[in-house]
Design an enzyme around this catalytic site. Sequence first.
Site, short mmCIF file in Angstrom:
data_model
loop_
_atom_site.label_atom_id
_atom_site.label_comp_id
_atom_site.label_asym_id
_atom_site.label_seq_id
_atom_site.Cartn_x
_atom_site.Cartn_y
_atom_site.Cartn_z
N LYS A 38 0.81 -1.23 0.00
CA LYS A 38 0.00 0.00 0.00
C LYS A 38 0.84 1.27 0.00
O LYS A 38 0.38 2.32 -0.46
CB LYS A 38 -0.96 -0.01 1.20
CG LYS A 38 -1.88 -1.22 1.26
CD LYS A 38 -2.67 -1.44 -0.03
CE LYS A 38 -3.42 -2.74 0.00
NZ LYS A 38 -3.78 -3.25 -1.36
N GLU B 268 -1.94 7.90 7.85
CA GLU B 268 -2.60 8.88 6.96
C GLU B 268 -3.53 9.75 7.79
O GLU B 268 -4.00 9.33 8.85
CB GLU B 268 -3.49 8.14 5.95
CG GLU B 268 -2.91 7.88 4.61
CD GLU B 268 -3.90 7.18 3.69
OE1 GLU B 268 -3.49 6.83 2.59
OE2 GLU B 268 -5.07 6.95 4.07
N ARG C 70 -7.43 -6.87 -10.30
CA ARG C 70 -8.21 -8.06 -10.62
C ARG C 70 -9.65 -7.66 -10.93
O ARG C 70 -10.02 -6.50 -10.74
CB ARG C 70 -8.21 -9.04 -9.44
CG ARG C 70 -8.72 -8.38 -8.16
CD ARG C 70 -9.04 -9.32 -7.05
NE ARG C 70 -9.26 -8.60 -5.81
CZ ARG C 70 -10.37 -7.90 -5.53
NH1 ARG C 70 -11.36 -7.84 -6.43
NH2 ARG C 70 -10.49 -7.25 -4.40
C1 MV4 Z 1 -9.32 5.13 5.33
C2 MV4 Z 1 -10.52 5.60 5.92
C3 MV4 Z 1 -10.58 6.94 6.31
N1 MV4 Z 1 -9.50 7.75 6.14
N2 MV4 Z 1 -8.29 5.96 5.16
C4 MV4 Z 1 -10.67 0.50 5.03
C5 MV4 Z 1 -9.98 -0.64 4.37
C6 MV4 Z 1 -9.00 -0.06 3.47
N3 MV4 Z 1 -9.55 -0.09 2.11
C7 MV4 Z 1 -8.82 1.36 3.89
N4 MV4 Z 1 -9.98 1.70 4.66
C8 MV4 Z 1 -10.20 2.97 5.09
N5 MV4 Z 1 -9.19 3.84 4.91
C9 MV4 Z 1 -8.38 7.24 5.57
N6 MV4 Z 1 -7.31 8.05 5.41
C10 MV4 Z 1 -11.57 4.68 6.08
C11 MV4 Z 1 -11.40 3.38 5.69
C12 MV4 Z 1 -12.53 2.48 5.90
C13 MV4 Z 1 -13.30 2.11 4.81
C14 MV4 Z 1 -12.98 2.53 3.51
C15 MV4 Z 1 -13.80 2.15 2.47
C16 MV4 Z 1 -14.92 1.36 2.69
C17 MV4 Z 1 -15.23 0.92 3.96
C18 MV4 Z 1 -14.42 1.28 5.04
C19 MV4 Z 1 -14.71 0.83 6.34
C20 MV4 Z 1 -13.92 1.20 7.37
C21 MV4 Z 1 -12.81 2.04 7.17
#
Ligand code: MV4
Length: 444
Positions: free
Chosen positions: A116, A200, A291
């Site tokens: 990542k 982040e 994918r």
């Molecule tokens: C985040 C975020 C808020 N702010 N990054 C969740 C899994 C991974 N894809 C990264 N994720 C997140 N990153 C920042 N800077 C909130 C999440 C997140 C989330 C993101 C998309 C869809 C569902 C989620 C559920 C919990 C947290």
Amino acid sequence: MLKKVLVANRGEIALRILRACKELDIKTVVVHSTADEKEMFVRLADESVCIGPPQVKNSYLNIPSIISAATIANADAIHPGIGMLSENSNFAKIITDHGFKFIGPKNEHIQKMANKIEAKSIAKKVGLPILPGSSDNVLDYLEAKSIAENIGYPIIIKSTNGGGGRGIKVVLKEKELKNNFLLAKKEAELSFGSNQVYIEKYLTNPRHIEIQVLCDNQGNAVHLGERECSIQRRNQKIIEECPSPAISESDRKKICETTIKAMKKIGYFNIGTVEYLYSNGNFFFMEMNTRLQVEHTVTEEVYNIDIVKEQINISSGKKISLKQDEIKKNGHSIECRINAENPITQLPSTGLIKTYHPPGGPGIRIDSALYSGCNISSFYDGLISKLVCKGNTRHECIMKLKRALDEYVIEGVQTNIPTLKKIIQTRDFIQGNFNINWLNTFLK
Ligand code: MV4
């Protein structure tokens, strides 16, 4: 052109790939475990090879068995499907080393996007908007403290080799940092075998918006718009739609064109999905999936393109069948993931499907390998069907969804259909007024 494709996956996605192959007049061979012998994807393939017992590590994740099956069946190519080995760059390399075509992106991109930090560094380099944070792994608490002070709380600590929602810690204020930082490293170590984490700026209520891209090896790269994937619970998408109810035409144009420019700079090949967090009119790169995705269906319905056929064609060296200006967004599509689970506890539900009656009629698509008499076991993912509706408007789509969920009969296991019915009847959902935290709050 490919003559025979081995599908290294199971269930509905294996069936989806078989269907694309058949329409391209390509022979199919599937690999299956002893538990899946009677499954629909095995019955509908031209050939099948039993590669092991029900446990995935001894069957669907067993690379030597899959390669042996491809050799025995004299397949030209291998499609990894979704999940399983689909983002395992080692698998992709072994496939090409053994002379088979891998139906997927370049190995280097699978590898780079799995890390990542590297993914984010590439994203920044090619002009994708990213969130403030650490540019590399954060080694110790003092470095974490300094970075957090620099970007300001709240912050989020994520696993460098992670993905999905595992190994994530949100820190609202400094006094919570030390414990959360140490916990995140420990969880990353346990979940991904590497304790590397990065930091982040945390977005409190973003939406999850993802862009579908298709890139061939002749310099053509097109986008197929965005998908709204915010209706999630514990990082499991439940309802996805295309287009997003929150994205204006100008937003769409801006982020899709920025994404395509970036794909061209990377020299990306095959299909991919770039995931963004969307907040207050701004997009921020989150990660890239190298994918096919479960929710590719809603894009196919709105853009009237078979993504899997395109992927197979571009994997055999053909060019994308449409130019960007020939690709038109038409109508609205919503997908409901139907899981075999207890609707209250979300615990897996297993058993024999006694009665199965799928909905039909205008605008209804069912992607499922279910049939009366099939068995749902606890060895595999609980996704048993994808109910996809297509309407001229989002409202019409929701009306179709409501009708289809009422028609759907699945007896023998419990499902989340009751929850889906509740969600789509809420004012927030109907108005498109939700974000990634909405479902967790609604279900509390
Ligand atoms: C985040 C975020 C808020 N702010 N990054 C969740 C899994 C991974 N894809 C990264 N994720 C997140 N990153 C920042 N800077 C909130 C999440 C997140 C989330 C993101 C998309 C869809 C569902 C989620 C559920 C919990 C947290």
